[in-house]
Scaffold this motif. Structure first.
Motif, PDB file in Angstrom:
ATOM      1  N   CYS A  29     -47.779  10.097  -4.645  1.00  0.00           N
ATOM      2  CA  CYS A  29     -48.660  10.643  -5.681  1.00  0.00           C
ATOM      3  C   CYS A  29     -49.485   9.532  -6.325  1.00  0.00           C
ATOM      4  O   CYS A  29     -50.708   9.652  -6.484  1.00  0.00           O
ATOM      5  CB  CYS A  29     -47.820  11.376  -6.720  1.00  0.00           C
ATOM      6  SG  CYS A  29     -48.764  12.117  -8.063  1.00  0.00           S
ATOM      7  N   LYS A  67     -48.978  16.214  -9.428  1.00  0.00           N
ATOM      8  CA  LYS A  67     -50.403  16.454  -9.190  1.00  0.00           C
ATOM      9  C   LYS A  67     -51.150  15.134  -9.269  1.00  0.00           C
ATOM     10  O   LYS A  67     -50.960  14.363 -10.215  1.00  0.00           O
ATOM     11  CB  LYS A  67     -50.971  17.414 -10.239  1.00  0.00           C
ATOM     12  CG  LYS A  67     -50.271  18.753 -10.332  1.00  0.00           C
ATOM     13  CD  LYS A  67     -50.857  19.599 -11.465  1.00  0.00           C
ATOM     14  CE  LYS A  67     -50.115  20.904 -11.642  1.00  0.00           C
ATOM     15  NZ  LYS A  67     -50.636  21.699 -12.768  1.00  0.00           N
ATOM     16  N   ILE A 106     -51.430  18.848  -4.957  1.00  0.00           N
ATOM     17  CA  ILE A 106     -50.231  19.231  -5.709  1.00  0.00           C
ATOM     18  C   ILE A 106     -49.043  19.313  -4.758  1.00  0.00           C
ATOM     19  O   ILE A 106     -49.100  20.014  -3.740  1.00  0.00           O
ATOM     20  CB  ILE A 106     -50.418  20.581  -6.425  1.00  0.00           C
ATOM     21  CG1 ILE A 106     -51.621  20.524  -7.365  1.00  0.00           C
ATOM     22  CG2 ILE A 106     -49.159  20.965  -7.191  1.00  0.00           C
ATOM     23  CD1 ILE A 106     -51.908  21.841  -8.051  1.00  0.00           C
ATOM     24  N   THR A 109     -45.036  20.303  -4.734  1.00  0.00           N
ATOM     25  CA  THR A 109     -43.949  20.957  -5.482  1.00  0.00           C
ATOM     26  C   THR A 109     -42.647  20.775  -4.720  1.00  0.00           C
ATOM     27  O   THR A 109     -42.554  21.110  -3.533  1.00  0.00           O
ATOM     28  CB  THR A 109     -44.230  22.459  -5.675  1.00  0.00           C
ATOM     29  OG1 THR A 109     -45.466  22.620  -6.378  1.00  0.00           O
ATOM     30  CG2 THR A 109     -43.117  23.123  -6.462  1.00  0.00           C
TER      31      THR A 109
END
Length: 485
Positions: free
Chosen positions: A310, A334, A409, A411
């Motif tokens: 990320c 994100k 994104i 998850t």
């Protein structure tokens, strides 16, 4: 640097690989755009409109009519992506001069950055890319175009030398902590004995590859170790934010964000703080290896890997910043910007193209991050082995009206696929989930020692209710099944 035009030397100029004249008697010629592409893809140069070349190579001005109209047309085409792939020119790059009774236009074409090559025309990269060779423009071969495309990612934005910054703009404690971690990972490495300045240079956080030949932070250096208010001088929209949503009745129960005055606000410190918070969510079952307790599982490494990905792939020039949210049943990460290799290639693995290669290098030196491009597939594999719901990767294209940037994104669900084993919505890695898992293990060990033991006896021995004993049995049956294989 591009070649500069000086009217005083007009009579002595000749065409060469960085200078081209165009008569342009009927307006802007098509060959002007071929020369623009060629110069941008090679050394840069100047294009002079309203001039012809004599047989002996000398020039003479032919003049141009409606200069203002031609310049307007030139700007219109420069900003039309159907004509040219990118406009590299500033207003000062197009000037008109008076030669005798004639007016000429001089266009200064800079060399395109590696990231914007090839510069091409007419919307066709492979047929509309040119190069400059001696005093002519030539079509680039397919191999040459592909070479420029490969080169685009070699110099990532975090490699830029920030000549307006000094090493004193870095946070000393952040550098010190990094060096401690580095020394622990590489105790006998020669770099551990270097000065801070030389060490930062070796890891890509500083460079003297600039005009003044002095050591300055790189983009990666200021992002990893800089002070937040210094970072925003280079990346105005820079923002890091972690929120813990353990209590759904409030906005957050814990927050760490880069603008907070109680810490540096840089990427490295954010990683150290947030990774600890995230890993505390993953309770570790009691396990010994060589009589030493093992405090981590593959899931711990996977969460770190996801956090590094990320931070490494974020476009820190975009708005909204890096947002990390932890919930009872999932972790959501994100980052602004889409994956350079694309979502499909991320899932496939084997092709590592980080947006910030120097930051990736720094994490790699500490043993974090997967440089070979297999990080994302490994995360999915670990989640599969743990029996969790599969992670989700989403890409969203930005919306200019709402100022939403492109974003990626990831998850990470913390709920088992078969939630009925632990109760709907219970994640195995939480405190409650860990208690249940340990209870299952204890029940299994009692049955293993005495296959005839009753549920009532188990409940009595473990001081748990009969209902809790019954809830554990589906998992116990799974363990018994695995033990018999």
């Amino acid at each position: 640097m591009e070649k500069e035009f000086d009217l005083a030397f007009f009579d002595s100029y000749r065409e060469d690989n960085r200078c081209e004249v165009k008569a342009a008697e009927g307006g802007l010629p098509q060959s002007l755009w071929e020369t623009y592409s060629a110069m941008a893809n090679t050394y840069g140069g100047i294009i002079i409109c309203g001039v012809k070349e004599r047989q002996d190579g000398s020039w003479f001005a032919t003049g141009m009519k409606n200069v203002s109209k031609l310049k307007k047309n030139l700007w219109n085409q420069l900003n039309d992506h159907r004509k040219v792939s990118i406009n590299l020119l500033r207003e000062t790059d197009i000037k008109d001069y008076v030669v005798g009774e004639d007016v000429i236009i001089v266009i200064t074409v800079p060399v395109a950055d590696r990231e914007t090559k090839p510069v091409y025309i007419n919307g066709d990269m492979f047929r509309g890319s040119y190069k400059r060779n001696h005093e002519g423009d030539y079509h680039c071969t397919e191999a040459e175009v592909k070479a420029m495309l490969r080169d685009q990612t070699r110099k990532t934005m975090d490699m830029k030398v920030l000549t307006n910054m000094e090493l004193s703009d870095l946070e000393p404690e952040s550098v010190k902590t990094y060096r401690v971690w580095f020394a622990a990972k590489h105790p006998d490495h020669a770099w551990t004995k270097l000065s801070d300045a030389e060490f930062l240079k070796r890891i890509g956080a500083a460079s003297d590859d600039c005009e003044d030949k002095k050591l300055h932070p790189t983009g990666a250096g200021i992002l990893m170790f800089g002070k937040e208010y210094k970072i925003t001088r280079v990346y105005p929209d820079y923002f890091l934010d972690y929120k813990d949503h353990a209590d759904p009745t409030v906005r957050w129960t814990d927050r760490t964000y880069s603008q907070s005055p109680d810490w540096s606000g840089n990427v490295f410190d954010f990683f150290t703080i947030v990774s600890r918070k995230l890993l505390r969510m993953l309770k570790v079952p009691f396990k010994l290896k060589d009589m030493v307790r093992v405090d981590e599982t593959p899931m711990h490494n996977a969460v770190r890997e996801a956090l590094v990905n990320c931070l490494v792939n974020a476009d820190y020039y975009l708005s909204r910043g890096v947002l990390i949210d932890s919930y009872d049943d999932k972790i959501v990460m994100k980052n602004p910007g889409l994956s350079i290799v694309g979502k499909r290639q991320m899932l496939r693995g084997g092709d590592s193209e980080p947006r910030n290669a120097n930051i990736m290098k720094m994490f790699n030196l500490l043993g974090f991050g997967e440089h070979a491009g297999s990080g994302v597939p490994d995360i999915f594999s670990i989640w599969e082995q743990a029996g969790y719901v599969e992670p989700i990767i989403e890409e969203f294209f930005g919306n200019t009206e709402t100022n939403e940037p492109d974003k990626t994104i990831v998850t990470l669900p913390l709920v088992e696929k078969d939630q009925s084993l632990f109760g709907k919505g219970t994640k195995k890695g939480t405190k409650k989930g860990t208690e249940i898992a340990e209870r299952v293990e204890l029940v299994f060990q009692l049955i293993k020692a005495d296959p005839c033991i009753t549920q009532m006896e188990i409940a009595s021995k473990l001081s748990i209710t009969l209902k809790q004993t019954k809830t554990a049995f589906p998992c116990v049956l799974c363990l018994i099944s695995k033990a018999l294989k």
